[in-house]
Scaffold this active site. Sequence first.
Site, PDB file in Angstrom:
ATOM      1  N   LEU A  62       0.864  -1.177   0.000  1.00 34.75           N
ATOM      2  CA  LEU A  62       0.000   0.000   0.000  1.00 34.75           C
ATOM      3  C   LEU A  62       0.901   1.228   0.000  1.00 34.75           C
ATOM      4  CD1 LEU A  62      -2.670  -0.923   2.740  1.00 34.75           C
ATOM      5  CD2 LEU A  62      -2.962  -1.017   0.255  1.00 34.75           C
ATOM      6  N   ASP A  63       0.488   2.270  -0.712  1.00 37.47           N
ATOM      7  CA  ASP A  63       1.255   3.519  -0.706  1.00 37.47           C
ATOM      8  C   ASP A  63       1.376   4.046   0.723  1.00 37.47           C
ATOM      9  OD1 ASP A  63       1.337   3.312  -3.444  1.00 37.47           O
ATOM     10  OD2 ASP A  63      -0.185   4.860  -3.808  1.00 37.47           O
ATOM     11  N   ARG A  64       2.443   4.767   0.971  1.00 34.04           N
ATOM     12  CA  ARG A  64       2.710   5.275   2.325  1.00 34.04           C
ATOM     13  C   ARG A  64       1.539   6.060   2.908  1.00 34.04           C
ATOM     14  NH1 ARG A  64       8.467   7.397   4.716  1.00 34.04           N
ATOM     15  NH2 ARG A  64       7.771   7.460   6.872  1.00 34.04           N
ATOM     16  N   VAL A  66      -1.580   5.739   2.507  1.00 34.44           N
ATOM     17  CA  VAL A  66      -2.818   4.956   2.492  1.00 34.44           C
ATOM     18  C   VAL A  66      -2.890   4.079   3.744  1.00 34.44           C
ATOM     19  CG1 VAL A  66      -4.148   3.222   1.203  1.00 34.44           C
ATOM     20  CG2 VAL A  66      -2.819   4.971  -0.023  1.00 34.44           C
TER      21      VAL A  66
END
Length: 228
Positions: A62-64, A66
């Site tokens: 997951l993107d940071r 998110v």
Amino acid sequence: MPITDNDILFEDNHLIAINKRAGDIVQVDETGDEPLDEQVKKYIANKYNKPNGAFLGVVHRLDRPVSGVILFAKTSKALERMNAVFKNREVKKTYWAVVKNKPEKESATLIHWLVKNPQKNVVSYYNTEVTGSQRAELSYKVKAKVGDYYLLEVDPLTGRSHQIRVQLSSMGCPIMGDNKYGYPRGSRKGSICLHARRLQFIHPVKKEPVNIFAKLPVDGFWERFEDL
């Protein structure tokens, strides 16, 4: 902040799922901040008294900025099998996103071709295939309107980098706080209003359905959507 029992959404001998906090990185990067996978390794080693450390495999990312469900493998066999589950798209991922602008359609499927610039860590979208692009597909529906904001439920079919962020922005609906993709201002907390709400798949060893659900962050904003 170390991982505690309260962060665990699912765990057995093969897999462990965490409710990731926005701002945590999944794997080590140039920032040098302690990544989530190392935090989870420490949690497992401490919980099960493993002085030599624990195996942990990163299944997806997951993107940071998110939050939400992220799954790790506790054995090499589980990692290999879950990699195949994700590669074969035998997993259903559901995200919640908050946007300020109302989508033109209540529900739709978006298809784009994405190109990532690794130097700038930004993704561009195209309506037709271009050199070096990857096909990205998701469906969304407007789940609710709360105050001046719209809650979208998003089901990505593909798992491209920044996919949901750039595809929602493409239709004039950047995610709240995501100034990288068109929202007017960023969040002081380093987060965006994108949450991995649910992960569903068949267990790679037990062959039983797994349905992992993550509560929304308690941050003074997301709470208003929890009961929807």
